[in-house]
Scaffold this motif. Structure first.
Motif: not given
Length: 284
Positions: A133-153, A206-214
């Motif tokens: 919590h101090e001096p700043f907040l840190t959390v454990s989380c996955a390094d990446n997400d599945a926002l742009l990846l295929p889903t069942n849909e 366009e900028r997000v797609l460039e940053i994620r480059s996947g």
């Protein structure tokens, strides 16, 4: 006063110029707790004024060890009312694009060094455990997400998109978002130039797609388009859209954002009409 001002500016330049070795590494992903109304969704660009100690620590940690990325997390209000600290299930992953020294003046007239950070939302995080919590907040989380990846849909994409093609959905949402942007000054006349100096949705995407480059599927890109178009929506709706995207509910997300943009456009057009009537009354 001028001595204090110069001292603040020198301190901020020192802050921006620190080498990674001068900032100790801390386990976990650095995060800034924000109100839901201030969450930066993937595909949204914003100028953040960082002046409190915790946020400045996150800024330094992000630049030194996290490829200029940090998280925004929302504190669970229901738990807080019960005096329990708990984070909401999702948050935003932001990338620092640029920064500049600034100065913060508190309500008593005191000045302190601060940073203006230009950021863009690039993904969604799911905070698992709060590591510190101090001096700043840190959390454990996955390094990446599945926002742009295929889903069942994605396996049955025509059903996801209905009778519209991907390009038609993208054009429809970005056009509605751009209309909201043009009406921004009417809806929020007190916003500063820095706050209204915004990119069109297409440029942010366009900028997000460039940053994620996947790799990404069409439906994955549409999820990003939908979230980028929530910039001018109330924070609660922006956050709800992020939750739908994280759950892979693409069809619901597209219709939710479309309806929310239509509602917001009607609200802003009504405000514009009222402003016109008020102006006519004053002239009479």
């Amino acid at each position: 006063m001028w001595i204090t001002f110069l001292h603040c500016i020198v301190n901020t330049y020192t802050l921006l110029g620190r080498s990674p070795g001068s900032v100790p590494a801390t386990p976990g992903f650095p995060c800034i707790p924000v109100a839901m109304s201030r969450i930066v969704a993937p595909g949204q660009r914003a100028i953040l004024h960082l002046y409190d100690s915790s946020s400045l620590h996150v800024f330094r940690q992000a630049q030194s060890y996290c490829n200029s990325t940090f998280g925004q997390v929302v504190i669970d209000d229901v738990a807080a009312k019960q005096r329990v600290f708990r984070l909401c299930g999702i948050g935003s992953r932001c990338r620092i694009l640029a920064s500049a020294p600034s100065m913060h003046t508190d309500k008593f007239g005191g000045m302190s060094s601060s940073v203006l950070a230009e950021v863009i939302g690039i993904g969604i995080i799911e905070p698992e455990v709060v590591l510190q919590h101090e001096p700043f907040l840190t959390v454990s989380c996955a390094d990446n997400d599945a926002l742009l990846l295929p889903t069942n849909e994605c396996l049955n994409e025509p059903d996801v998109l209905g009778t519209n093609l991907s390009s038609q959905w993208e054009d429809s949402l970005t056009e509605a978002a751009n209309l909201c942007q043009r009406l921004e000054r009417v809806a929020s006349p007190s916003r500063t130039h820095a706050q209204t100096d915004e990119w069109p949705a297409a440029r942010c995407i366009e900028r997000v797609l460039e940053i994620r480059s996947g790799d990404y599927c069409d439906t994955g890109k549409l999820r990003l388009v939908a979230l980028a178009c929530t910039t001018h929506l109330p924070g609660t709706k922006r956050f709800a859209a992020m939750a739908l995207a994280q759950q892979g509910r693409s069809a619901e997300l597209l219709h939710f954002v479309e309806e929310a943009l239509q509602e917001e456009t009607r609200r802003r057009l009504a405000m514009k009409a009222l402003a016109g009537l008020s102006s006519e009354s004053e002239n009479e």
